[in-house]
Enzyme design. Structure first.
Site, PDB file in Angstrom:
ATOM      1  N   HIS A  22       0.863  -1.189   0.000  1.00  0.00           N
ATOM      2  CA  HIS A  22       0.000   0.000   0.000  1.00  0.00           C
ATOM      3  C   HIS A  22       0.894   1.233   0.000  1.00  0.00           C
ATOM      4  CE1 HIS A  22      -3.926  -2.023   0.833  1.00  0.00           C
ATOM      5  NE2 HIS A  22      -3.135  -2.942   1.382  1.00  0.00           N
ATOM      6  N   GLU A  59     -10.805 -10.327   5.976  1.00  0.00           N
ATOM      7  CA  GLU A  59      -9.728  -9.909   6.874  1.00  0.00           C
ATOM      8  C   GLU A  59     -10.289  -9.738   8.290  1.00  0.00           C
ATOM      9  OE1 GLU A  59      -6.053  -6.674   7.064  1.00  0.00           O
ATOM     10  OE2 GLU A  59      -7.527  -6.541   5.446  1.00  0.00           O
TER      11      GLU A  59
END
Length: 420
Positions: free
Chosen positions: A66, A218
């Site tokens: 990211h 997640e």
């Protein structure tokens, strides 16, 4: 400082220790010599250097990062270390600070770290909630051009599945992704109409000829089973572009029989899996007391079913993970410890190099004659030496040349961290 300065010109690196899986051999570690000439692995000898058993790997592929979030921790720390705390903190920082200049500066800083550590190819997810998509995707294209020849870059858009549907601007985001030659992505979690949203997601990807890369389940809530929805959608629609699923934390909390059924679907659908053990260990089972679950998905069981399993860095110095430096040797070391990759099969090294290259479509690395001479060499001579220390004195060779591995100073980002 590198543990050895190599002479210029054609080289013969003698007595290297190499994982046998990179040589299409059996067993664990083997010893071999490598010839390097004209930026490639060669069959012609050069100046001999005795490497004294130093371990060599092809340069790494980090397939889940990211870059747009990276290094915001000094101005946007997670208040409690939780997943929800990370979501809220990043959302607020994005709205307040993510100009094109801010994103570009932090991206370039992160890429300099990755390059110095020995990464040659990388995929980043890009927060693409409007209007951020129109800010960050042009930055990514500029960064890809700037880094051409050093790190091959790909990008996947990132939005929650609630933002994927006919009534949303996601089609515009998908057009931005297609125009940039990117990968379509989203975060999948249980919502009442998740099957319809997944179907729409794959419809847009198919119409634009895009690969797919999704954050999936997640959470350690065993009832989170969007992975099944995704695998069934791929099978039912015949979607034939590569599909990567990341995290899958809830799989580790499910009943073994139920998890086994889901993993069978994943294998049948031909999904690629990327596990992010450092970030998941940081966020999952965060509670008032000692955590009891690691959050890592069932990598051994998926690998045994023939699923292409990889590991990657994920977040770096942001509310989702306060640490990290896009160092794939650190990822390999921690994945081995967290996932008990030792005392297992001897080809796990592929999960940090070859497998992510296959999943993303990057050029496959290796030590065959004619391949680019992109290597990472550590003074360590075996696994216990490799994982006992951070290998801060490693050698990185790109296009046959030993590179300068000086890491950027965090102080370079200080001007971005000052808040009004």
């Amino acid at each position: 400082m590198d543990f050895l300065d190599l002479p210029p010109g054609p080289l013969t690196l003698k007595n290297l220790t190499v994982p046998a899986c990179f040589l299409a051999g059996s067993g664990d570690l083997t010893t071999r010599d490598l010839h390097i000439q004209d930026a490639r692995i060669s069959d012609q000898p050069g100046t001999e250097v005795d490497m004294k058993g130093a371990m060599a790997f092809p340069a790494f592929v980090d397939m889940h990062t990211h870059l747009d979030k990276g290094h915001i921790w000094p101005r946007a720390a997670n208040p409690d270390g939780s997943f929800n705390g990370a979501l809220a903190t990043v959302g607020a920082d994005r709205q307040a600070n993510w100009t094109a200049e801010d994103v570009a500066t932090r991206m370039d800083f992160a890429l300099r770290c990755a390059y110095a550590h020995g990464t040659r190819a990388l995929r980043t997810h890009i927060d693409s909630i409007p209007p951020q998509d129109d800010i960050s995707w042009p930055v990514f294209k500029e960064m890809r051009a700037r880094w051409q020849g050093r790190i091959d870059l790909q990008a996947a858009c990132l939005v929650g599945c609630d933002a994927v549907g006919l009534e949303t601007p996601f089609a515009h985001t998908a057009d931005l992704v297609a125009e940039a030659g990117g990968v379509l992505g989203m975060v999948a979690y249980p919502v009442p109409d998740i099957a319809e949203r997944v179907a729409y997601f794959f419809k847009l990807a198919g119409e634009r000829g895009l690969q797919a890369d999704l954050h999936v389940d997640e959470t350690l809530d065993p009832s989170s089973e969007t992975l099944r929805v995704i695998a069934k959608a791929v099978l039912e629609t015949g979607f034939d572009a590569p599909v990567t699923v990341g995290h899958l934390c809830s799989l580790s909390a499910q009943d073994p029989d139920r998890a086994g059924e889901t993993m069978d679907l994943v294998a049948e659908a031909g999904l690629h899996l990327v596990s992010l053990p450092m970030c998941n260990l940081y966020l999952q089972d965060r509670q008032d007391g000692t955590p009891r679950m690691r959050g890592i998905t069932l990598v051994h069981e998926l690998k045994a079913r023939g699923v292409n399993v990889s590991f990657a860095s994920d977040n770096t110095r942001d509310p989702f993970y306060a640490y990290g430096d896009l160092d794939m040797i650190e990822v390999m070391r921690e994945a081995t410890r967290i996932g008990h990759l030792d005392h297992s099969t001897t080809d796990w090294s592929h999960a940090f190099v070859t497998n992510p290259a296959k999943a993303c479509g990057f050029d496959l690395p290796g030590f065959e004659v004619g391949m680019p001479a992109d290597l990472v060499i550590c003074r360590a001579r075996n696994w216990t030496e490799l994982f006992a220390r951070p290998q801060a004195d490693r050698i990185v060779i790109r296009a046959g040349q030993q590179i300068d591995r000086q890491l950027p100073d965090y102080a370079e980002l200080d001007h971005l961290m000052r808040t009004p």
